[in-house]
Design a protein around this motif. Structure first.
Motif, PDB file in Angstrom:
ATOM      1  N   LYS A  44      -1.498   6.580   0.664  1.00 23.16           N
ATOM      2  CA  LYS A  44      -0.436   5.679   1.110  1.00 23.16           C
ATOM      3  C   LYS A  44      -0.926   4.896   2.325  1.00 23.16           C
TER       4      LYS A  44
ATOM      5  N   GLY B 142       0.798  -1.225   0.000  1.00 28.86           N
ATOM      6  CA  GLY B 142       0.000   0.000   0.000  1.00 28.86           C
ATOM      7  C   GLY B 142       0.827   1.270   0.000  1.00 28.86           C
TER       8      GLY B 142
ATOM      9  N   TRP C 147       1.065   2.963  -3.464  1.00 25.60           N
ATOM     10  CA  TRP C 147      -0.123   3.545  -4.085  1.00 25.60           C
ATOM     11  C   TRP C 147       0.080   5.036  -4.335  1.00 25.60           C
TER      12      TRP C 147
END
Length: 185
Positions: free
Chosen positions: A155, A148, A151
């Motif tokens: 975040k 993640g 991303w």
């Protein structure tokens, strides 16, 4: 007369051809198949989670898995945090919109020698000059997890997931990774 003819053709398409097309097209393209949500982690995600914890231990890093599978209700409660409930926003996903709801995601944190759980991405308890957090992320990526923290928009540093090439939309429409003992009956 031409209008009546056009109406007849459209009626034939909807009554006869559309049901046939739905049978021949991949599920989820035209309709939502009612498939129950899993109630546990996908077997491969569970296995890789255990490998992650073991490999972290080998590197002198103690981690804890803080979340795995989540129910829709738990996801909705987390979504409300920082919105209609006190606390900071921790997710942008409502129930059914998170890979956690499909047993395809885990969250982790570091554990100190005195048992405290921390989300300190710069901590180096094993003393090798590298962030323990990023060492865990590297191992997770080797095991096939997406992180993640990569991303673009939001975040999510503790988040690791395996999507098996499926989008949330596909999962919501009933698609599941191909494992027999995964989906509840």
């Amino acid at each position: 007369m031409a209008l009546f003819f056009c109406f007849g053709i459209i009626l034939v398409l909807f009554l006869f051809l559309l049901p046939q097309m739905k049978q021949e097209m991949p599920q989820g393209l035209f309709y939502k198949e009612e498939v129950p949500l899993p109630s546990r982690l996908h077997p491969e995600v569970a296995q890789k989670k255990d490998e992650l914890v073991a490999r972290a231990q080998e590197q002198g890093i103690d981690i804890i898995i803080t979340e795995g599978h989540r129910t829709k209700e738990r996801q909705n409660n987390l979504y409300e945090q920082g919105r209609s409930k006190e606390g900071s926003i921790v997710t942008h996903a409502k129930g059914g919109e998170s890979y956690h709801n499909y047993g395809l995601a885990i969250d982790f944190a570091l554990k100190t020698d005195d048992g405290e759980v921390v989300w300190d991405t710069g901590r180096d308890d094993n003393g090798n000059g590298r962030s323990d957090w990023m060492e865990i992320v590297d191992v997770a990526k080797e095991l096939g997890f997406d992180w993640g923290g990569d991303w673009e928009n939001f975040k999510d540093y503790p988040h690791l997931q395996m999507d098996f090439g499926l989008s949330i939309r596909e999962l919501k429409f009933g698609k599941r990774p191909n494992v027999d003992d995964y989906a509840d009956e």
